[in-house]
Design an enzyme around this catalytic site. Structure first.
Site, short mmCIF file in Angstrom:
data_model
loop_
_atom_site.label_atom_id
_atom_site.label_comp_id
_atom_site.label_asym_id
_atom_site.label_seq_id
_atom_site.Cartn_x
_atom_site.Cartn_y
_atom_site.Cartn_z
N THR A 147 103.72 43.27 2.83
CA THR A 147 102.79 43.39 1.70
C THR A 147 103.22 42.50 0.55
O THR A 147 104.41 42.19 0.39
CB THR A 147 102.75 44.85 1.22
OG1 THR A 147 102.04 44.93 -0.02
CG2 THR A 147 104.15 45.41 0.99
N ASP A 148 102.25 42.12 -0.28
CA ASP A 148 102.59 41.34 -1.47
C ASP A 148 103.39 42.15 -2.49
O ASP A 148 104.02 41.60 -3.40
CB ASP A 148 101.32 40.77 -2.14
CG ASP A 148 100.29 41.83 -2.51
OD1 ASP A 148 100.53 43.03 -2.28
OD2 ASP A 148 99.21 41.44 -3.02
N GLU A 149 103.39 43.48 -2.34
CA GLU A 149 104.09 44.32 -3.30
C GLU A 149 105.61 44.12 -3.27
O GLU A 149 106.31 44.51 -4.21
CB GLU A 149 103.72 45.78 -3.10
CG GLU A 149 102.26 46.06 -3.38
CD GLU A 149 101.94 47.55 -3.45
OE1 GLU A 149 102.72 48.29 -4.07
OE2 GLU A 149 100.92 47.94 -2.87
N TYR A 200 107.59 52.79 -2.49
CA TYR A 200 106.89 52.17 -1.36
C TYR A 200 107.29 50.71 -1.20
O TYR A 200 107.73 50.28 -0.12
CB TYR A 200 105.38 52.27 -1.54
CG TYR A 200 104.62 51.29 -0.67
CD1 TYR A 200 104.72 51.35 0.72
CD2 TYR A 200 103.83 50.29 -1.23
CE1 TYR A 200 104.06 50.45 1.53
CE2 TYR A 200 103.16 49.38 -0.42
CZ TYR A 200 103.27 49.47 0.96
OH TYR A 200 102.62 48.56 1.76
N LYS A 204 109.37 48.69 1.84
CA LYS A 204 108.84 47.53 2.57
C LYS A 204 109.74 46.32 2.40
O LYS A 204 109.95 45.55 3.33
CB LYS A 204 107.41 47.22 2.12
CG LYS A 204 106.37 48.23 2.54
CD LYS A 204 106.24 48.33 4.06
CE LYS A 204 105.60 47.10 4.67
NZ LYS A 204 105.35 47.28 6.14
#
Length: 405
Positions: A147-149, A200, A204
């Site tokens: 994810t970009d997060e 989260y 990741k």
């Protein structure tokens, strides 16, 4: 573009009954005739066999209910199937849930990923080279969906978006996308330092780094893709867009964090699936690609566009008014209610997908106004699915659908 080299390949798709994983299953079965898919899913709140109901009737697909953390279960899958590609979608993914209960995110996203890789490494290893590194069977690869997060948060430099100017090489490929905009000077690239801000995104990030460490330590064959916010059919209705659609139809308030000015880059899920397919099939091991949508927008504008689109569809096609639990006149901006902002809420995400565009010829084909209408119409046409996943009858779905096979 040449046909991808996946004839006769067997994929282990983890999280294949979830939102992105299920859409990937649908994409692959439709695109390729001579492949096999083994779907592994724990069937928690966001995983539902109703999402792949029709696909389960296909002889090319096998389903296993279980946890990616279960070593014995994963080993049994590798013993029964000659797995060529692992495509790891399985993850706890909702930021709000990670704030309430971080531990499950660490267990699934980190330890689960490591467990999958360790089993794959053991089954794919056929010897050692002169330096002691494993030698793997040819054509094997682990694809980790991230994810970009993991990159953290970008600054929001403009209150009113400016035109996004694409590089010449990107413009030549992304010819179908016009009037692109951005809210900031910078975007995430593959070289942006990892800087997670929530439990989260930290989980990741850790899983990404575990994957990369296996590449360095064991020369393990992997790719990683990092995507922006996905939207489209079969999205569990606690995420922004499906939740807003569901609440509009019910005449309920639409909760918007803070001022609603947080910016996200939206990617239509089937565009994402196409990008994953291309990376798996056409790219050498150890490469990382960003997959973004060129669709930066503030959350409040997403909510307003969704309201406007539903109201228009209802007026133009009265047949859909039967799904309303409220009067059509109530579908307006008065439904919006601003709530206390999320803890540590990132200001802006924006992915630069130049690498995948220029190297593989992929680009996000779906403009947001087109994609959101397709998504809304899917939800209008599939209210039974929405009602059943909302009640949480996941075990009932499992019993009913799996026994039909």
């Amino acid at each position: 573009m040449d046909e991808y080299l996946n004839v006769g390949k067997t994929y282990l798709v983890t999280g294949g009954a979830g939102f992105i994983g299920a859409n990937f299953v649908k994409y692959m079965l439709e695109k390729y005739a001579d492949i096999k898919l083994v779907v592994l899913d724990k069937l928690t709140y966001a995983g539902n066999l109703g999402t792949i109901r029709e696909e389960l009737k296909d002889s090319r697909i096998s389903f296993v209910k279980g946890d990616i953390c279960n070593r014995e279960l994963v080993e049994n899958i590798f013993m029964q199937h000659d797995i060529d590609y692992v495509v790891n979608f399985a993850a706890e993914s909702h930021v709000d849930r990670s704030i309430e209960n971080p531990q499950i995110f660490l267990e699934t996203n980190i330890l689960g990923t490591q467990n999958l890789m360790e089993v794959a490494k053991n089954f794919w290893t056929i010897g050692k080279d002169s330096n002691g590194y494993p030698i793997y069977k040819e054509g094997k690869k682990f694809h980790h969906v991230s994810t970009d997060e993991v990159y953290g948060s970008l600054s929001k430099d403009f209150d009113i978006p400016k035109e996004l100017i694409l590089d010449e090489a990107v413009r030549k490929i992304a010819t179908g996308r016009k009037n692109l905009q951005t809210y900031g000077e910078k975007m995430f690239t593959e070289s942006t330092p990892l800087d997670p801000r929530s439990p989260y995104s930290a989980s990741k990030t850790a899983s990404d780094m575990i994957v990369m460490s296996y590449g360095e330590t064991y020369k393990f064959p992997f790719n990683i893709t990092r995507c922006s916010n996905n939207y489209g059919p079969y999205h569990f209705p606690e995420k922004l867009i499906p939740l807003i659609i569901k609440n509009i139809l019910a005449g309920k308030k639409l909760p918007v964090y803070g001022k609603g000015d947080n910016v996200r880059d939206w990617l239509y899920v089937m565009d994402h699936c196409k990008g994953i397919d291309m990376v798996i099939s056409k790219v050498e091991a150890h490469e990382i690609y960003n997959i973004g949508g060129f669709n930066e927008e503030q959350n409040i504008n997403i909510v307003k566009l969704t309201i406007d689109t539903i109201a228009r569809i209802m007026k133009e096609e009265p047949k859909y008014q039967s799904v309303l639990s409220t009067d059509l006149s109530n579908i307006n901006y008065d439904l919006i209610t601003y709530v206390q902002d999320r803890l540590g809420h990132d200001s802006r995400y924006a992915i630069d997908p130049t690498k995948i565009v220029t190297e593989l010829g992929w680009y996000p084909e779906t403009p947001f106004t087109e994609g959101i209408e397709k998504t809304i119409r899917w939800y209008l046409d599939n209210q039974e699915w929405v009602a059943e996943v909302t009640t949480g009858d996941y075990q009932g779905y499992y019993d009913k659908i799996y026994k039909e096979r």
